[in-house]
Design an enzyme around this catalytic site. Structure first.
Site, PDB file in Angstrom:
ATOM      1  N   ASP A  68      -8.429  -4.814  -0.292  1.00 50.14           N
ATOM      2  CA  ASP A  68      -8.620  -5.084  -1.439  1.00 50.14           C
ATOM      3  C   ASP A  68      -8.364  -7.162  -2.029  1.00 50.14           C
ATOM      4  O   ASP A  68      -9.404  -6.849  -2.268  1.00 50.14           O
ATOM      5  CB  ASP A  68      -7.709  -4.790  -2.885  1.00 50.14           C
ATOM      6  CG  ASP A  68      -8.023  -3.612  -2.643  1.00 50.14           C
ATOM      7  OD1 ASP A  68      -8.878  -2.486  -2.242  1.00 50.14           O
ATOM      8  OD2 ASP A  68      -6.606  -2.200  -2.889  1.00 50.14           O
ATOM      9  N   HIS A 128       0.888  -1.194   0.036  1.00 54.08           N
ATOM     10  CA  HIS A 128      -0.025  -0.246  -0.429  1.00 54.08           C
ATOM     11  C   HIS A 128       0.679   1.245   0.114  1.00 54.08           C
ATOM     12  O   HIS A 128       1.793   1.176   0.694  1.00 54.08           O
ATOM     13  CB  HIS A 128      -1.033   0.362   1.274  1.00 54.08           C
ATOM     14  CG  HIS A 128      -2.199   0.524   0.741  1.00 54.08           C
ATOM     15  ND1 HIS A 128      -2.181   2.390   1.574  1.00 54.08           N
ATOM     16  CD2 HIS A 128      -3.876   0.965   0.526  1.00 54.08           C
ATOM     17  CE1 HIS A 128      -2.672   2.858   1.090  1.00 54.08           C
ATOM     18  NE2 HIS A 128      -4.072   1.718   0.819  1.00 54.08           N
TER      19      HIS A 128
END
Length: 433
Positions: free
Chosen positions: A367, A309
């Protein structure tokens, strides 16, 4: 409210020194105030992607990427996701504190009573091609709301800002559900006031006039948790877009439409769809080493979606919570041993032990599991990003309202480092070689 610390930073440039104030934060790094740098030193700072630039003061969301923490108004996301529900989180983000029972009931009632959209909007939907992407429809319809709700577009009126906020949070599930129904050729389903927020969205998406539809509590709870986990996430690309649009005085519907357009980008809101597609491409557990090898190969453009991320350098706290929901949903559906979940779990296990992933701090993010849940609920991948937009609307609105109330806020106007040609004289076409 930030405070100027007693110390300051000193910039030495071309034989001169410039004192830059340092502001302290309640959490996270302090910031160096460079607002007068251009005036005093005739230089700009250079920060592509704004990786080291704070564009505003905000008290809404805080991310500690090093330690894997996410706070909404000071509350850890995992506590809210396990004990709260989406509309309560909406209240928290909008107003700064958790509501008491009376405040929550009033807020839920106001949202519920605004879930219907203007009937003439149905004709707008029918103007889109039958195979239009739901995200394209949602972006267009949200932008068109300012043509239907003139009484809540004056950003200088606190009452109109409040009405617009409630309308956006209430109507975005209806708009997204209608986009889905239009994309599959089914009749629109109207919202129901006897359902909670997530349940209402499910019935608008999956019920049909020919038979009764009962919302399953396991499915509804999982979706509600996805809404909460995506409600806000600091100054990401779409949130910054909403703030930038709002800094010009644009109406809230236009600002949120701009946020939806930005979110549509595959590097932002489309990540969970890309992650699911990768898991399907891997297919079976025995093929995981092949893809791990490709991810490690710097000469291979392949990217293993769902890991790492921009902000988090540790385990994404949202991923830990949503993993529990994935297990609950798939266990209820009797698909505990579904191949895609086996691949996901084994991929996670291997990656967390692999030297390359550990060294690069590529931990699973939100996700990684959200796409699996949405597919299990029955949504096609084309609806993943509209659902993300639905979830994030409250965060956009909260950030937009905060921006308008900020006394130092100015219209966004980044500067640049010009690298083009210097001044040239115009040459008539007849004299050009």
């Amino acid at each position: 409210m930030t405070k100027v610390k007693s110390e300051s930073a000193t910039l030495s440039l071309k034989g001169k020194s410039f004192e830059l104030p340092v502001h302290s934060s309640s959490l996270g790094p302090d910031v160096i105030d460079i607002r007068n740098l251009y005036r005093d030193a005739n230089v700009f700072t250079y920060d592509p992607g704004y990786t080291s630039t704070a564009s505003c003061d905000s008290s809404i969301t805080f991310i500690d990427g090093e330690n894997g923490k996410l706070l909404y108004r000071g509350y850890p996301i995992e506590q809210l996701a396990r004990a709260s529900h989406y509309l309560e989180v909406c209240y928290l983000l909008l107003y700064g504190d958790l509501p008491n029972r009376e405040q929550l009931e009033d807020f839920e009632t106001r949202v519920t009573r605004h879930t219907m959209v203007h009937e003439q909007l149905l004709f707008l939907y029918r103007g889109f091609r039958r195979d239009a992407h739901p995200m394209a429809i949602a972006c267009g319809v949200v932008g068109a709301l300012s043509a239907f709700y003139h009484d809540s577009t004056d950003v200088n009126d606190p009452l109109q800002r409040e009405i617009a906020s409630i309308r956006m949070i209430a109507k975005i599930p209806t708009i997204a559900a209608m986009a889905y129904k239009y994309s599959i050729g089914q009749p629109f389903v109207y919202p129901r006031n006897d359902h909670d927020y997530a349940s209402n969205f499910l019935q608008m998406c999956f019920s049909v006039p020919a038979e009764d539809y009962r919302v399953n509590s396991v499915m509804s709870r999982a979706l509600d948790r996805i809404f909460m986990l995506h409600a806000d996430h600091e100054q990401n690309a779409s949130t910054s877009t909403v703030r930038l649009a709002g800094s010009s005085g644009a109406n809230p519907f236009a600002c949120v439409a701009a946020g939806i357009a930005c979110l549509w980008g595959p590097a932002h809101g489309g990540a969970n769809q890309a992650c699911l597609e990768i898991l399907k491409e891997i297919g079976t557990v025995d093929r995981i080493p092949e893809y791990i090898k490709r991810a490690r190969d710097r000469s291979d453009p392949f990217r293993l979606m769902g890991f790492g991320h921009r902000v988090y350098k540790n385990y994404d706290p949202r991923a830990q919570v949503i993993k529990e929901s994935a297990d609950e949903v798939l266990d209820y559906l009797g698909t505990k041993d579904k191949p895609i979940l086996k691949v996901a779990k084994e991929l996670e296990r291997i990656a967390l032990q692999d030297d390359y992933f550990v060294e690069k701090r590529l931990y699973p993010n939100v996700d990684f599991y959200s796409g699996i849940i949405l597919e299990a609920l029955g949504f096609p991948t084309s609806m993943f990003t509209p659902i993300f937009a639905l979830s994030r609307t409250v965060g956009w609105i909260a950030q937009w309202k905060e921006m308008l109330a900020d006394p130092v806020q100015k219209i966004g106007r980044p500067r640049q480092r010009y690298t083009g040609m210097s001044t040239r004289e115009y040459v008539r076409i007849s004299d050009r070689p």
